[in-house]
Motif scaffolding. Structure first.
Motif, PDB file in Angstrom:
ATOM      1  N   CYS A  40       0.846  -1.197   0.000  1.00  0.00           N
ATOM      2  CA  CYS A  40       0.000   0.000   0.000  1.00  0.00           C
ATOM      3  C   CYS A  40       0.882   1.250   0.000  1.00  0.00           C
ATOM      4  O   CYS A  40       1.846   1.351   0.773  1.00  0.00           O
ATOM      5  CB  CYS A  40      -0.898   0.003   1.229  1.00  0.00           C
ATOM      6  SG  CYS A  40      -1.987   1.441   1.355  1.00  0.00           S
ATOM      7  N   THR A  41       0.563   2.203  -0.860  1.00  0.00           N
ATOM      8  CA  THR A  41       1.368   3.420  -0.943  1.00  0.00           C
ATOM      9  C   THR A  41       0.851   4.475   0.027  1.00  0.00           C
ATOM     10  O   THR A  41      -0.315   4.445   0.451  1.00  0.00           O
ATOM     11  CB  THR A  41       1.343   4.001  -2.361  1.00  0.00           C
ATOM     12  OG1 THR A  41      -0.001   4.446  -2.654  1.00  0.00           O
ATOM     13  CG2 THR A  41       1.785   2.965  -3.390  1.00  0.00           C
ATOM     14  N   LEU A  42       1.708   5.415   0.347  1.00  0.00           N
ATOM     15  CA  LEU A  42       1.303   6.531   1.202  1.00  0.00           C
ATOM     16  C   LEU A  42       0.173   7.310   0.543  1.00  0.00           C
ATOM     17  O   LEU A  42      -0.772   7.739   1.219  1.00  0.00           O
ATOM     18  CB  LEU A  42       2.510   7.442   1.468  1.00  0.00           C
ATOM     19  CG  LEU A  42       2.239   8.697   2.300  1.00  0.00           C
ATOM     20  CD1 LEU A  42       1.677   8.344   3.675  1.00  0.00           C
ATOM     21  CD2 LEU A  42       3.512   9.529   2.439  1.00  0.00           C
ATOM     22  N   GLU A  43       0.217   7.464  -0.767  1.00  0.00           N
ATOM     23  CA  GLU A  43      -0.846   8.195  -1.469  1.00  0.00           C
ATOM     24  C   GLU A  43      -2.183   7.477  -1.324  1.00  0.00           C
ATOM     25  O   GLU A  43      -3.217   8.112  -1.057  1.00  0.00           O
ATOM     26  CB  GLU A  43      -0.500   8.354  -2.945  1.00  0.00           C
ATOM     27  CG  GLU A  43      -1.553   9.134  -3.718  1.00  0.00           C
ATOM     28  CD  GLU A  43      -1.205   9.306  -5.189  1.00  0.00           C
ATOM     29  OE1 GLU A  43      -2.006   9.944  -5.903  1.00  0.00           O
ATOM     30  OE2 GLU A  43      -0.159   8.800  -5.617  1.00  0.00           O
ATOM     31  N   ASP A  44      -2.189   6.153  -1.478  1.00  0.00           N
ATOM     32  CA  ASP A  44      -3.434   5.398  -1.318  1.00  0.00           C
ATOM     33  C   ASP A  44      -3.975   5.530   0.103  1.00  0.00           C
ATOM     34  O   ASP A  44      -5.185   5.694   0.319  1.00  0.00           O
ATOM     35  CB  ASP A  44      -3.209   3.921  -1.642  1.00  0.00           C
ATOM     36  CG  ASP A  44      -3.089   3.659  -3.136  1.00  0.00           C
ATOM     37  OD1 ASP A  44      -3.440   4.562  -3.920  1.00  0.00           O
ATOM     38  OD2 ASP A  44      -2.635   2.557  -3.504  1.00  0.00           O
ATOM     39  N   PHE A  45      -3.084   5.424   1.073  1.00  0.00           N
ATOM     40  CA  PHE A  45      -3.479   5.530   2.480  1.00  0.00           C
ATOM     41  C   PHE A  45      -4.086   6.898   2.764  1.00  0.00           C
ATOM     42  O   PHE A  45      -5.156   6.996   3.396  1.00  0.00           O
ATOM     43  CB  PHE A  45      -2.250   5.284   3.362  1.00  0.00           C
ATOM     44  CG  PHE A  45      -2.514   5.320   4.846  1.00  0.00           C
ATOM     45  CD1 PHE A  45      -3.192   4.285   5.471  1.00  0.00           C
ATOM     46  CD2 PHE A  45      -2.071   6.380   5.626  1.00  0.00           C
ATOM     47  CE1 PHE A  45      -3.423   4.301   6.845  1.00  0.00           C
ATOM     48  CE2 PHE A  45      -2.291   6.405   6.990  1.00  0.00           C
ATOM     49  CZ  PHE A  45      -2.974   5.365   7.604  1.00  0.00           C
ATOM     50  N   CYS A  46      -3.451   7.948   2.290  1.00  0.00           N
ATOM     51  CA  CYS A  46      -3.931   9.301   2.566  1.00  0.00           C
ATOM     52  C   CYS A  46      -5.193   9.629   1.775  1.00  0.00           C
ATOM     53  O   CYS A  46      -6.053  10.384   2.255  1.00  0.00           O
ATOM     54  CB  CYS A  46      -2.825  10.316   2.289  1.00  0.00           C
ATOM     55  SG  CYS A  46      -1.460  10.210   3.476  1.00  0.00           S
ATOM     56  N   THR A  47      -5.331   9.055   0.592  1.00  0.00           N
ATOM     57  CA  THR A  47      -6.582   9.211  -0.156  1.00  0.00           C
ATOM     58  C   THR A  47      -7.728   8.564   0.598  1.00  0.00           C
ATOM     59  O   THR A  47      -8.848   9.099   0.652  1.00  0.00           O
ATOM     60  CB  THR A  47      -6.440   8.597  -1.560  1.00  0.00           C
ATOM     61  OG1 THR A  47      -5.400   9.285  -2.268  1.00  0.00           O
ATOM     62  CG2 THR A  47      -7.734   8.709  -2.349  1.00  0.00           C
ATOM     63  N   MET A  48      -7.482   7.392   1.193  1.00  0.00           N
ATOM     64  CA  MET A  48      -8.485   6.745   2.035  1.00  0.00           C
ATOM     65  C   MET A  48      -8.874   7.637   3.206  1.00  0.00           C
ATOM     66  O   MET A  48     -10.057   7.761   3.556  1.00  0.00           O
ATOM     67  CB  MET A  48      -7.938   5.401   2.534  1.00  0.00           C
ATOM     68  CG  MET A  48      -8.835   4.656   3.506  1.00  0.00           C
ATOM     69  SD  MET A  48      -8.485   5.050   5.252  1.00  0.00           S
ATOM     70  CE  MET A  48      -6.841   4.351   5.434  1.00  0.00           C
ATOM     71  N   ILE A  49      -7.902   8.288   3.822  1.00  0.00           N
ATOM     72  CA  ILE A  49      -8.193   9.201   4.923  1.00  0.00           C
ATOM     73  C   ILE A  49      -9.072  10.352   4.444  1.00  0.00           C
ATOM     74  O   ILE A  49     -10.033  10.747   5.124  1.00  0.00           O
ATOM     75  CB  ILE A  49      -6.885   9.717   5.555  1.00  0.00           C
ATOM     76  CG1 ILE A  49      -6.136   8.572   6.249  1.00  0.00           C
ATOM     77  CG2 ILE A  49      -7.169  10.853   6.547  1.00  0.00           C
ATOM     78  CD1 ILE A  49      -4.788   8.969   6.833  1.00  0.00           C
ATOM     79  N   ALA A  50      -8.771  10.876   3.264  1.00  0.00           N
ATOM     80  CA  ALA A  50      -9.561  11.988   2.724  1.00  0.00           C
ATOM     81  C   ALA A  50     -11.014  11.574   2.495  1.00  0.00           C
ATOM     82  O   ALA A  50     -11.952  12.333   2.805  1.00  0.00           O
ATOM     83  CB  ALA A  50      -8.931  12.488   1.432  1.00  0.00           C
ATOM     84  N   ARG A  51     -11.231  10.389   1.978  1.00  0.00           N
ATOM     85  CA  ARG A  51     -12.604   9.911   1.763  1.00  0.00           C
ATOM     86  C   ARG A  51     -13.328   9.702   3.091  1.00  0.00           C
ATOM     87  O   ARG A  51     -14.527   9.988   3.210  1.00  0.00           O
ATOM     88  CB  ARG A  51     -12.570   8.603   0.965  1.00  0.00           C
ATOM     89  CG  ARG A  51     -12.118   8.784  -0.481  1.00  0.00           C
ATOM     90  CD  ARG A  51     -11.975   7.456  -1.178  1.00  0.00           C
ATOM     91  NE  ARG A  51     -11.535   7.625  -2.566  1.00  0.00           N
ATOM     92  CZ  ARG A  51     -11.065   6.650  -3.320  1.00  0.00           C
ATOM     93  NH1 ARG A  51     -10.943   5.417  -2.819  1.00  0.00           N
ATOM     94  NH2 ARG A  51     -10.695   6.878  -4.572  1.00  0.00           N
ATOM     95  N   THR A  52     -12.594   9.214   4.087  1.00  0.00           N
ATOM     96  CA  THR A  52     -13.208   8.999   5.400  1.00  0.00           C
ATOM     97  C   THR A  52     -13.535  10.329   6.065  1.00  0.00           C
ATOM     98  O   THR A  52     -14.550  10.447   6.769  1.00  0.00           O
ATOM     99  CB  THR A  52     -12.281   8.165   6.300  1.00  0.00           C
ATOM    100  OG1 THR A  52     -11.847   7.009   5.586  1.00  0.00           O
ATOM    101  CG2 THR A  52     -12.999   7.727   7.563  1.00  0.00           C
ATOM    102  N   ALA A  53     -12.714  11.345   5.838  1.00  0.00           N
ATOM    103  CA  ALA A  53     -12.995  12.673   6.380  1.00  0.00           C
ATOM    104  C   ALA A  53     -14.300  13.220   5.822  1.00  0.00           C
ATOM    105  O   ALA A  53     -15.048  13.918   6.525  1.00  0.00           O
ATOM    106  CB  ALA A  53     -11.845  13.620   6.076  1.00  0.00           C
ATOM    107  N   GLU A  54     -14.609  12.902   4.572  1.00  0.00           N
ATOM    108  CA  GLU A  54     -15.877  13.333   3.990  1.00  0.00           C
ATOM    109  C   GLU A  54     -17.051  12.665   4.691  1.00  0.00           C
ATOM    110  O   GLU A  54     -18.130  13.264   4.825  1.00  0.00           O
ATOM    111  CB  GLU A  54     -15.899  13.001   2.493  1.00  0.00           C
ATOM    112  CG  GLU A  54     -14.891  13.797   1.671  1.00  0.00           C
ATOM    113  CD  GLU A  54     -14.839  13.355   0.221  1.00  0.00           C
ATOM    114  OE1 GLU A  54     -15.603  12.433  -0.153  1.00  0.00           O
ATOM    115  OE2 GLU A  54     -14.039  13.930  -0.537  1.00  0.00           O
ATOM    116  N   LEU A  55     -16.864  11.434   5.144  1.00  0.00           N
ATOM    117  CA  LEU A  55     -17.917  10.681   5.828  1.00  0.00           C
ATOM    118  C   LEU A  55     -18.059  11.094   7.282  1.00  0.00           C
ATOM    119  O   LEU A  55     -19.178  11.256   7.791  1.00  0.00           O
ATOM    120  CB  LEU A  55     -17.597   9.182   5.745  1.00  0.00           C
ATOM    121  CG  LEU A  55     -18.557   8.225   6.447  1.00  0.00           C
ATOM    122  CD1 LEU A  55     -19.879   8.138   5.688  1.00  0.00           C
ATOM    123  CD2 LEU A  55     -17.919   6.833   6.567  1.00  0.00           C
TER     124      LEU A  55
END
Length: 327
Positions: free
Chosen positions: A217-232
């Motif tokens: 898993c890349t740092l970009e994928d991990f942080c993109t997941m965080i961004a989507r969760t922040a929207e939720l």
């Protein structure tokens, strides 16, 4: 807001090397697991071991009891260590031990590990009857004294029951959204919405079994997941709980999964072909990687202030609100 770095779950093979890496990484506080299957007496022995670490490494670490201890640790150039359980086993069948253990410095307790407990259901059980009668009583007592309810390894209904029954916000200290990676330990959007609406906190896990792509898993994928969760959930309801198990031998992951409850080998999130600890992503091999997540968060669109909240500010607010007696 001052930028704090807080990791709300680790279970490393503790050593001076790791404590120095915490300081090199500027980590202000870490919540550490001190019990998986241990009973009360064994847990007290583990607390005594930590007392010795605090004495021997007093230039690097100190015990944390309140949010202000994180601020004090920052001023003193140390890392505040908060003690927690990934099991309710240390309270045995005695609700009075909740207050005893809080007075000894414990600040987090999971109501289950992977199995059914006296309090609730773990995420590996086929049936999920939810919070038990004792579970409801223990949650109320945890609320009273300031011991945080943690549902990281718990099943869906039990987690929702705990959120609903608890009079204070709870935590899921180390898990990721199941919509991103459908591991048993990751949490549904239903749970994450309820957690956020109740004022609770989610700590994102960097343990490879909880990551899409595992160790790759890349740092970009991990942080993109965080961004989507922040929207939720909202930026204020999320943080890091890396689940870092640095320098542990594979015998420890067997203890975590098997304990004393079975004579058979249980592979948990692993398999017979990959029974040990998985390799960490290269961008988070140890505590020096926490700062790098801040860079990744800014690259996916978070402001500097938002990244600071996710990397520690939100947990510090939660500590301030959660560790003292109920008002």
């Amino acid at each position: 807001m001052s930028s704090y770095l807080i990791d709300c779950l680790q279970y490393a093979n503790w050593s001076e090397k790791i404590f120095r890496q915490m300081r090199e990484g500027g980590v202000d506080a870490v919540h550490v697991t001190i019990a998986y299957h241990e009973d009360f007496r064994e847990t007290v022995r583990n607390i005594a071991d930590w007392n010795l670490r605090f004495q021997r490494h007093s230039d690097l670490i100190m015990q944390g009891f309140t949010g202000d201890d994180v601020r004090r640790a920052r001023e003193m150039g140390r890392t505040a260590i908060f003690l927690g359980f990934q099991t309710p086993a240390p309270i045995e069948a005695d609700i009075g031990l909740v207050e005893v253990l809080h007075r000894l410095g414990v600040r987090f307790m999971q109501l289950t590990y992977n199995n059914q407990s006296l309090l609730a259901t773990g995420c590996y059980e086929a049936e999920d009857p939810g919070l038990t009668r004792m579970g409801r009583q223990v949650v109320t007592e945890m609320n009273r004294v300031g011991l945080v309810v943690d549902m990281s390894h718990s099943s869906e209904r039990s987690t929702l029951d705990a959120i609903a029954h608890s009079g204070r916000p709870i935590a899921i200290t180390h898990a990721n959204p199941a919509s991103w990676h459908p591991a048993r330990r990751n949490k549904s959007d239903t749970v994450l919405r309820a957690l956020a609406e109740s004022g609770g906190m989610l700590g994102f896990s960097v343990y490879p079994h909880h990551l899409k792509g595992g160790s790759a898993c890349t740092l970009e994928d991990f942080c993109t997941m965080i961004a989507r969760t922040a929207e939720l959930m909202g930026v204020e309801r999320i943080g890091i709980g890396s689940d870092l198990c640095q320098d542990q031998p594979d015998s420890v992951v067997e203890w975590m999964r098997v304990g004393r409850w079975t004579r058979e080998i249980d592979y948990g999130e692993g398999s017979a072909d990959a029974a040990g600890f998985p390799d960490q992503p290269e961008w988070f091999a140890d505590n020096r990687g926490l700062r790098g997540i801040a860079t990744g968060l800014r690259r996916v669109g978070f402001s500097e202030t938002e990244a600071a909240r996710i990397l520690g500010g939100n947990w510090l607010d939660f500590f301030d609100q959660s560790f003292g007696p109920e008002a």
